[in-house]
Structures are given as C-alpha cells and as structure tokens.
Scaffold this motif. Structure first.
Motif, PDB file in Angstrom:
ATOM      1  N   ALA A  28      -9.470  31.570  16.770  1.00 56.43           N
ATOM      2  CA  ALA A  28      -9.879  32.502  17.822  1.00 56.43           C
ATOM      3  C   ALA A  28     -10.333  33.833  17.229  1.00 56.43           C
ATOM      4  CB  ALA A  28      -8.729  32.722  18.810  1.00 56.43           C
ATOM      5  N   LYS A  29      -9.576  34.324  16.256  1.00 58.51           N
ATOM      6  CA  LYS A  29      -9.916  35.600  15.609  1.00 58.51           C
ATOM      7  C   LYS A  29     -11.291  35.506  14.945  1.00 58.51           C
ATOM      8  CE  LYS A  29      -8.065  36.773  11.656  1.00 58.51           C
ATOM      9  NZ  LYS A  29      -7.053  37.122  10.631  1.00 58.51           N
ATOM     10  N   HIS A  30     -11.536  34.422  14.210  1.00 63.22           N
ATOM     11  CA  HIS A  30     -12.820  34.268  13.525  1.00 63.22           C
ATOM     12  C   HIS A  30     -13.964  34.028  14.513  1.00 63.22           C
ATOM     13  CE1 HIS A  30     -11.294  34.586   9.509  1.00 63.22           C
ATOM     14  NE2 HIS A  30     -10.390  33.631   9.734  1.00 63.22           N
ATOM     15  N   HIS A  31     -13.681  33.327  15.598  1.00 65.53           N
ATOM     16  CA  HIS A  31     -14.707  33.100  16.605  1.00 65.53           C
ATOM     17  C   HIS A  31     -15.126  34.424  17.246  1.00 65.53           C
ATOM     18  CE1 HIS A  31     -17.081  30.666  19.314  1.00 65.53           C
ATOM     19  NE2 HIS A  31     -16.624  31.392  20.316  1.00 65.53           N
ATOM     20  N   GLU A  32     -14.143  35.266  17.552  1.00 70.39           N
ATOM     21  CA  GLU A  32     -14.442  36.578  18.130  1.00 70.39           C
ATOM     22  C   GLU A  32     -15.307  37.406  17.195  1.00 70.39           C
ATOM     23  OE1 GLU A  32     -10.523  38.067  18.983  1.00 70.39           O
ATOM     24  OE2 GLU A  32     -10.648  37.435  21.077  1.00 70.39           O
ATOM     25  N   ALA A  33     -15.118  37.226  15.883  1.00 72.41           N
ATOM     26  CA  ALA A  33     -15.880  37.980  14.882  1.00 72.41           C
ATOM     27  C   ALA A  33     -17.191  37.267  14.528  1.00 72.41           C
ATOM     28  CB  ALA A  33     -15.034  38.171  13.632  1.00 72.41           C
ATOM     29  N   ASP A  34     -17.548  36.244  15.280  1.00 72.35           N
ATOM     30  CA  ASP A  34     -18.757  35.448  15.037  1.00 72.35           C
ATOM     31  C   ASP A  34     -18.787  34.805  13.655  1.00 72.35           C
ATOM     32  OD1 ASP A  34     -19.866  35.784  17.579  1.00 72.35           O
ATOM     33  OD2 ASP A  34     -20.764  37.709  17.008  1.00 72.35           O
ATOM     34  N   SER A  35     -17.622  34.548  13.108  1.00 73.52           N
ATOM     35  CA  SER A  35     -17.504  33.828  11.842  1.00 73.52           C
ATOM     36  C   SER A  35     -17.201  32.370  12.183  1.00 73.52           C
ATOM     37  CB  SER A  35     -16.394  34.448  10.983  1.00 73.52           C
ATOM     38  OG  SER A  35     -16.310  33.801   9.746  1.00 73.52           O
ATOM     39  N   HIS A  36     -18.228  31.683  12.641  1.00 73.85           N
ATOM     40  CA  HIS A  36     -18.052  30.360  13.220  1.00 73.85           C
ATOM     41  C   HIS A  36     -17.647  29.294  12.195  1.00 73.85           C
ATOM     42  CE1 HIS A  36     -19.343  31.939  16.987  1.00 73.85           C
ATOM     43  NE2 HIS A  36     -20.436  32.442  16.414  1.00 73.85           N
ATOM     44  N   GLU A  37     -18.085  29.433  10.967  1.00 67.97           N
ATOM     45  CA  GLU A  37     -17.680  28.456   9.948  1.00 67.97           C
ATOM     46  C   GLU A  37     -16.181  28.532   9.687  1.00 67.97           C
ATOM     47  OE1 GLU A  37     -18.669  27.367   5.320  1.00 67.97           O
ATOM     48  OE2 GLU A  37     -20.281  28.192   6.566  1.00 67.97           O
ATOM     49  N   LYS A  38     -15.660  29.750   9.575  1.00 68.68           N
ATOM     50  CA  LYS A  38     -14.216  29.914   9.376  1.00 68.68           C
ATOM     51  C   LYS A  38     -13.449  29.463  10.616  1.00 68.68           C
ATOM     52  CE  LYS A  38     -14.336  33.590   5.947  1.00 68.68           C
ATOM     53  NZ  LYS A  38     -13.978  34.995   5.649  1.00 68.68           N
ATOM     54  N   ALA A  39     -14.007  29.771  11.784  1.00 65.25           N
ATOM     55  CA  ALA A  39     -13.356  29.345  13.030  1.00 65.25           C
ATOM     56  C   ALA A  39     -13.274  27.822  13.088  1.00 65.25           C
ATOM     57  CB  ALA A  39     -14.121  29.884  14.236  1.00 65.25           C
ATOM     58  N   ALA A  40     -14.361  27.161  12.704  1.00 68.23           N
ATOM     59  CA  ALA A  40     -14.382  25.695  12.726  1.00 68.23           C
ATOM     60  C   ALA A  40     -13.373  25.124  11.738  1.00 68.23           C
ATOM     61  CB  ALA A  40     -15.789  25.185  12.404  1.00 68.23           C
ATOM     62  N   HIS A  41     -13.269  25.744  10.574  1.00 67.14           N
ATOM     63  CA  HIS A  41     -12.299  25.281   9.576  1.00 67.14           C
ATOM     64  C   HIS A  41     -10.885  25.348  10.138  1.00 67.14           C
ATOM     65  CE1 HIS A  41     -10.047  24.890   5.844  1.00 67.14           C
ATOM     66  NE2 HIS A  41      -9.430  26.007   6.170  1.00 67.14           N
ATOM     67  N   HIS A  42     -10.529  26.473  10.748  1.00 68.29           N
ATOM     68  CA  HIS A  42      -9.177  26.627  11.295  1.00 68.29           C
ATOM     69  C   HIS A  42      -8.950  25.699  12.488  1.00 68.29           C
ATOM     70  CE1 HIS A  42      -7.493  29.732   8.758  1.00 68.29           C
ATOM     71  NE2 HIS A  42      -8.671  30.344   8.782  1.00 68.29           N
ATOM     72  N   ALA A  43      -9.975  25.503  13.297  1.00 65.09           N
ATOM     73  CA  ALA A  43      -9.840  24.579  14.434  1.00 65.09           C
ATOM     74  C   ALA A  43      -9.597  23.160  13.932  1.00 65.09           C
ATOM     75  CB  ALA A  43     -11.088  24.636  15.308  1.00 65.09           C
ATOM     76  N   HIS A  44     -10.298  22.779  12.888  1.00 62.39           N
ATOM     77  CA  HIS A  44     -10.115  21.449  12.311  1.00 62.39           C
ATOM     78  C   HIS A  44      -8.702  21.304  11.728  1.00 62.39           C
ATOM     79  CE1 HIS A  44     -11.351  17.659  10.549  1.00 62.39           C
ATOM     80  NE2 HIS A  44     -10.803  18.042   9.418  1.00 62.39           N
ATOM     81  N   SER A  45      -8.238  22.334  11.037  1.00 62.46           N
ATOM     82  CA  SER A  45      -6.872  22.305  10.488  1.00 62.46           C
ATOM     83  C   SER A  45      -5.841  22.225  11.604  1.00 62.46           C
ATOM     84  CB  SER A  45      -6.611  23.548   9.633  1.00 62.46           C
ATOM     85  OG  SER A  45      -7.423  23.529   8.483  1.00 62.46           O
ATOM     86  N   ALA A  46      -6.081  22.958  12.683  1.00 64.00           N
ATOM     87  CA  ALA A  46      -5.164  22.924  13.829  1.00 64.00           C
ATOM     88  C   ALA A  46      -5.104  21.518  14.408  1.00 64.00           C
ATOM     89  CB  ALA A  46      -5.617  23.910  14.900  1.00 64.00           C
TER      90      ALA A  46
END
Length: 71
Positions: A28-46
């Motif tokens: 969520a934090k990375h998505h808010e910062a428009d860092s979508h690659e990092k957001a996707a990585h964390h979502a996948h790990s979750a």
C-alpha cells in the motif's frame, strides 16, 4: 499427530498471517508513492505468506479434528 505438532501449525499460521499483513502494508505504501513494481513485489510476497498460513491453518484443523473427533 501430536498436540505439539498441532500447536506448531497454529503458530506457523499466525506468523505467516503477520508476515502477509506487513507485506500488504508495504504494498500500500509503495502503491501510494506510485512505485508499482515494489508494490507488486510486496503484494506477491503477501499472497505467498497468506497461502502458507492457509496451509498451516488447514493442517491444524484437520489434525485437531482427527485428534479430538469431528463436531
């Protein structure tokens, strides 16, 4: 299965749920910062941690039912 093993499955499920929650917060934090690659990585790990948590919860339930009888 021994009671100790059932307890281990419950603890493992809880730990994986906690890890999944941390990764969702990071996503969520990375998505808010428009860092979508990092957001996707964390979502996948979750997702992986949630899957492992589900596995351990299922094992605990299955063995609990076998040990104590189905209700």
């Amino acid at each position: 299965m021994s009671k100790d093993k059932i307890v281990e499955h419950h603890h493992a499920a809880a730990e994986h749920h906690e890890h999944a929650a941390k990764h969702h917060r990071e996503a969520a934090k990375h998505h808010e910062a428009d860092s979508h690659e990092k957001a996707a990585h964390h979502a996948h790990s979750a997702h992986g941690h949630s899957s492992h948590a589900t596995h351990h919860a299922g094992e605990a339930s299955k063995h609990h039912a076998e040990h104590h009888g189905k209700h």
